[in-house]
Design an enzyme around this catalytic site. Structure first.
Site, PDB file in Angstrom:
ATOM      1  N   PHE A  11       0.827  -1.208   0.000  1.00  0.00           N
ATOM      2  CA  PHE A  11       0.000   0.000   0.000  1.00  0.00           C
ATOM      3  C   PHE A  11       0.868   1.268   0.000  1.00  0.00           C
ATOM      4  O   PHE A  11       0.877   2.034  -0.975  1.00  0.00           O
ATOM      5  CB  PHE A  11      -0.939  -0.088   1.224  1.00  0.00           C
ATOM      6  N   LEU A  33       5.587 -10.259  -2.136  1.00  0.00           N
ATOM      7  CA  LEU A  33       4.143 -10.244  -2.439  1.00  0.00           C
ATOM      8  C   LEU A  33       3.326 -11.019  -1.392  1.00  0.00           C
ATOM      9  O   LEU A  33       2.276 -11.569  -1.707  1.00  0.00           O
ATOM     10  CB  LEU A  33       3.870 -10.773  -3.859  1.00  0.00           C
ATOM     11  N   GLY A  36       1.491  -7.602  -0.502  1.00  0.00           N
ATOM     12  CA  GLY A  36       1.411  -6.606  -1.569  1.00  0.00           C
ATOM     13  C   GLY A  36       1.008  -7.259  -2.885  1.00  0.00           C
ATOM     14  O   GLY A  36       0.832  -8.477  -2.953  1.00  0.00           O
ATOM     15  N   ILE A  54      13.047 -10.514   1.853  1.00  0.00           N
ATOM     16  CA  ILE A  54      14.200  -9.767   2.389  1.00  0.00           C
ATOM     17  C   ILE A  54      15.080 -10.664   3.267  1.00  0.00           C
ATOM     18  O   ILE A  54      16.176 -10.286   3.646  1.00  0.00           O
ATOM     19  CB  ILE A  54      13.793  -8.492   3.179  1.00  0.00           C
ATOM     20  N   TYR A 145       4.920  -6.894  17.366  1.00  0.00           N
ATOM     21  CA  TYR A 145       5.038  -5.904  16.291  1.00  0.00           C
ATOM     22  C   TYR A 145       5.654  -4.606  16.830  1.00  0.00           C
ATOM     23  O   TYR A 145       6.608  -4.068  16.265  1.00  0.00           O
ATOM     24  CB  TYR A 145       3.648  -5.636  15.702  1.00  0.00           C
ATOM     25  N   LYS A 149       9.257  -2.973  15.945  1.00  0.00           N
ATOM     26  CA  LYS A 149       9.429  -1.639  15.346  1.00  0.00           C
ATOM     27  C   LYS A 149      10.381  -0.805  16.204  1.00  0.00           C
ATOM     28  O   LYS A 149      11.245  -0.103  15.696  1.00  0.00           O
ATOM     29  CB  LYS A 149       8.069  -0.936  15.208  1.00  0.00           C
TER      30      LYS A 149
HETATM   31  N1  LIG Z   1      -0.486   1.326   6.940  1.00  0.00           N
HETATM   32  C1  LIG Z   1      -0.285   1.891   8.128  1.00  0.00           C
HETATM   33  O1  LIG Z   1      -1.199   2.528   8.695  1.00  0.00           O
HETATM   34  C2  LIG Z   1       1.059   1.775   8.808  1.00  0.00           C
HETATM   35  C3  LIG Z   1       1.206   2.381  10.071  1.00  0.00           C
HETATM   36  C4  LIG Z   1       2.439   2.269  10.712  1.00  0.00           C
HETATM   37  C5  LIG Z   1       3.509   1.645  10.102  1.00  0.00           C
HETATM   38  N2  LIG Z   1       3.328   1.049   8.886  1.00  0.00           N
HETATM   39  C6  LIG Z   1       4.497   0.365   8.304  1.00  0.00           C
HETATM   40  O2  LIG Z   1       4.671   0.810   6.963  1.00  0.00           O
HETATM   41  C7  LIG Z   1       5.210  -0.247   6.162  1.00  0.00           C
HETATM   42  C8  LIG Z   1       4.337  -0.473   4.932  1.00  0.00           C
HETATM   43  O3  LIG Z   1       3.040  -0.865   5.376  1.00  0.00           O
HETATM   44  P1  LIG Z   1       1.767  -0.996   4.403  1.00  0.00           P
HETATM   45  O4  LIG Z   1       0.595  -0.487   5.159  1.00  0.00           O
HETATM   46  O5  LIG Z   1       2.104  -0.453   3.079  1.00  0.00           O
HETATM   47  O6  LIG Z   1       1.610  -2.583   4.370  1.00  0.00           O
HETATM   48  P2  LIG Z   1       1.600  -3.585   3.124  1.00  0.00           P
HETATM   49  O7  LIG Z   1       1.330  -4.932   3.694  1.00  0.00           O
HETATM   50  O8  LIG Z   1       0.690  -3.084   2.060  1.00  0.00           O
HETATM   51  O9  LIG Z   1       3.105  -3.482   2.615  1.00  0.00           O
HETATM   52  C9  LIG Z   1       4.158  -4.289   3.095  1.00  0.00           C
HETATM   53  C10 LIG Z   1       4.869  -4.875   1.888  1.00  0.00           C
HETATM   54  O10 LIG Z   1       6.001  -5.646   2.336  1.00  0.00           O
HETATM   55  C11 LIG Z   1       6.019  -6.881   1.612  1.00  0.00           C
HETATM   56  N3  LIG Z   1       6.712  -7.868   2.469  1.00  0.00           N
HETATM   57  C12 LIG Z   1       6.291  -8.362   3.654  1.00  0.00           C
HETATM   58  N4  LIG Z   1       7.188  -9.243   4.135  1.00  0.00           N
HETATM   59  C13 LIG Z   1       8.200  -9.297   3.224  1.00  0.00           C
HETATM   60  C14 LIG Z   1       9.406 -10.041   3.160  1.00  0.00           C
HETATM   61  N5  LIG Z   1       9.754 -10.909   4.120  1.00  0.00           N
HETATM   62  N6  LIG Z   1      10.214  -9.863   2.088  1.00  0.00           N
HETATM   63  C15 LIG Z   1       9.870  -9.002   1.094  1.00  0.00           C
HETATM   64  N7  LIG Z   1       8.727  -8.271   1.112  1.00  0.00           N
HETATM   65  C16 LIG Z   1       7.904  -8.422   2.162  1.00  0.00           C
HETATM   66  C17 LIG Z   1       4.557  -7.215   1.376  1.00  0.00           C
HETATM   67  O11 LIG Z   1       4.340  -8.120   0.314  1.00  0.00           O
HETATM   68  C18 LIG Z   1       3.973  -5.833   1.089  1.00  0.00           C
HETATM   69  O12 LIG Z   1       4.046  -5.511  -0.277  1.00  0.00           O
HETATM   70  C19 LIG Z   1       5.305  -1.461   7.082  1.00  0.00           C
HETATM   71  O13 LIG Z   1       6.622  -1.545   7.582  1.00  0.00           O
HETATM   72  C20 LIG Z   1       4.332  -1.141   8.197  1.00  0.00           C
HETATM   73  O14 LIG Z   1       4.670  -1.796   9.397  1.00  0.00           O
HETATM   74  C21 LIG Z   1       2.132   1.102   8.221  1.00  0.00           C
END
Ligand SMILES: NC(=O)c1ccc[n+]([C@@H]2O[C@H](COP(=O)([O-])OP(=O)(O)OC[C@H]3O[C@@H](n4cnc5c(N)ncnc54)[C@H](O)[C@@H]3O)[C@@H](O)[C@H]2O)c1
Length: 311
Positions: A11, A33, A36, A54, A145, A149
């Site tokens: 996202f 993915l 995502g 990763i 979590y 972080k």
């Molecule tokens: N959305 C929110 O409100 C929010 C709030 C605080 C922090 N965050 C942080 O922001 C970041 C992005 O979050 P988001 O909301 O876009 O979530 P999301 O799930 O849409 O994006 C995370 C992406 O990381 C990829 N991913 C997960 N594990 C992986 C791995 N082991 N290797 C490679 N790729 C991997 C997923 O496929 C996904 O595309 C995250 O670190 C999340 O913790 C998000």
């Protein structure tokens, strides 16, 4: 410049990637993915997309050695709090160990690195009641979590202290916007409410609906990334990214009613264990770097709905 975005098919990552593409940077994405979608980033061709985890350390090292990135935005993570409770060891590997590995690779191979940005979360504050949440507020992680972080932030900071890596952590509050996955059980409350409006389904408030959150539009997250990139003063620092405005879920509901011009059925269930009643961010330090929220809630929701209607 060469930019690597881990979790770039997610996202937030897809918006960050699009922003850098529009600025004519050479953008690469690493994503397994797991949460995502490849379709989120049609503007990234297959030569710039690494469908890998990763935790595949050798492959990640080879990618970094080969491409010599100027900027790394690290967003890949196990993002579901519930998943980290159920799988603390595996989520530790993804959310902490893989980050430390990335920092080590930056130290060893990227002497010219201009910025490493880590996506942290307001979850680190837990249920501590002081408001607004400032960077100096008490930290009270209440899930793996949040611990992951917070630990990662500390590593990110330490690599600046020990090795002068230009690192910055951003604590995102409640991010919303296009491409947020409403199918995910753990998706943001706003995309779940939107999904209910789209399909005339019942929306359930846990508690009385008066709980507040700091909802920040995803393009303001992109702007925060851009602001810290430009400011060397942000090296070694941690910033909140939100709006400084607490908004109740009932207020969000009313905004949706006015945007959709209809009501949907609502229900009220017991508050969820451990849910914090109120939360909003002190973003003064980020403002001092030049950040200004561009989107009010109304504007953000409006753009979000229009985007989804057109896609
Ligand atoms: N959305 C929110 O409100 C929010 C709030 C605080 C922090 N965050 C942080 O922001 C970041 C992005 O979050 P988001 O909301 O876009 O979530 P999301 O799930 O849409 O994006 C995370 C992406 O990381 C990829 N991913 C997960 N594990 C992986 C791995 N082991 N290797 C490679 N790729 C991997 C997923 O496929 C996904 O595309 C995250 O670190 C999340 O913790 C998000």
């Amino acid at each position: 410049m060469k930019v690597l975005i881990t979790g770039g098919a997610g996202f937030i990552g897809s918006h960050v990637a699009e922003h850098f593409i529009k600025q004519q940077h050479d953008v690469y994405v690493v994503d397994n993915l797991s949460s995502g979608y490849r379709a989120n980033i049609p503007f990234i061709d297959d030569d710039h997309f690494f469908h890998t985890d990763i935790r595949n350390y050798d492959e990640i090292e080879s990618i970094i050695q080969t491409h010599q990135f100027d900027i790394i935005i690290h967003l890949a993570a196990v993002v579901s709090v519930v998943d980290t409770v159920e799988n603390p060891e595996e989520s530790n590997d993804v959310n902490i160990s893989a980050l430390v590995h990335l920092l080590e690779l930056c130290r060893k191979h990227l002497s010219h690195l201009k910025k490493f940005i880590f996506a942290s979360s307001a979850a680190v504050y837990g249920n501590e009641t002081t408001l607004p949440k400032s960077i100096n507020s008490h930290i009270q992680p209440e899930s793996p979590y949040a611990i992951q972080k917070y630990s990662s932030e500390q590593y990110v900071k330490l690599y600046h202290t020990l090795y002068h890596l230009p690192t910055t952590s951003l604590r995102f509050f409640n991010v919303y916007g296009p491409k947020q996955d409403p199918q995910s059980q753990y998706s943001g409350v706003l995309s779940i409410m939107k999904n209910c409006f789209d399909h005339d389904k019942t929306f359930t408030f846990f508690g009385d609906g008066e709980q507040t959150r700091d909802f920040v539009y995803v393009k303001d997250i992109v702007q925060a990334v851009q602001v810290v990139l430009k400011q060397q003063a942000s090296d070694g620092q941690v910033y909140n990214v939100g709006t400084s405005q607490p908004t109740s879920l009932l207020a969000i509901y009313k905004t949706f009613v006015s945007l959709y011009q209809k009501e949907i059925p609502v229900a009220f269930a017991d508050p969820r264990d451990g849910d914090v009643k109120h939360s909003y961010a002190d973003i003064e330090p980020l403002k001092q770097l030049g950040f200004l929220n561009r989107y009010t809630l109304q504007e953000g929701l409006d753009e979000y709905l229009k985007f989804e209607m057109n896609h």
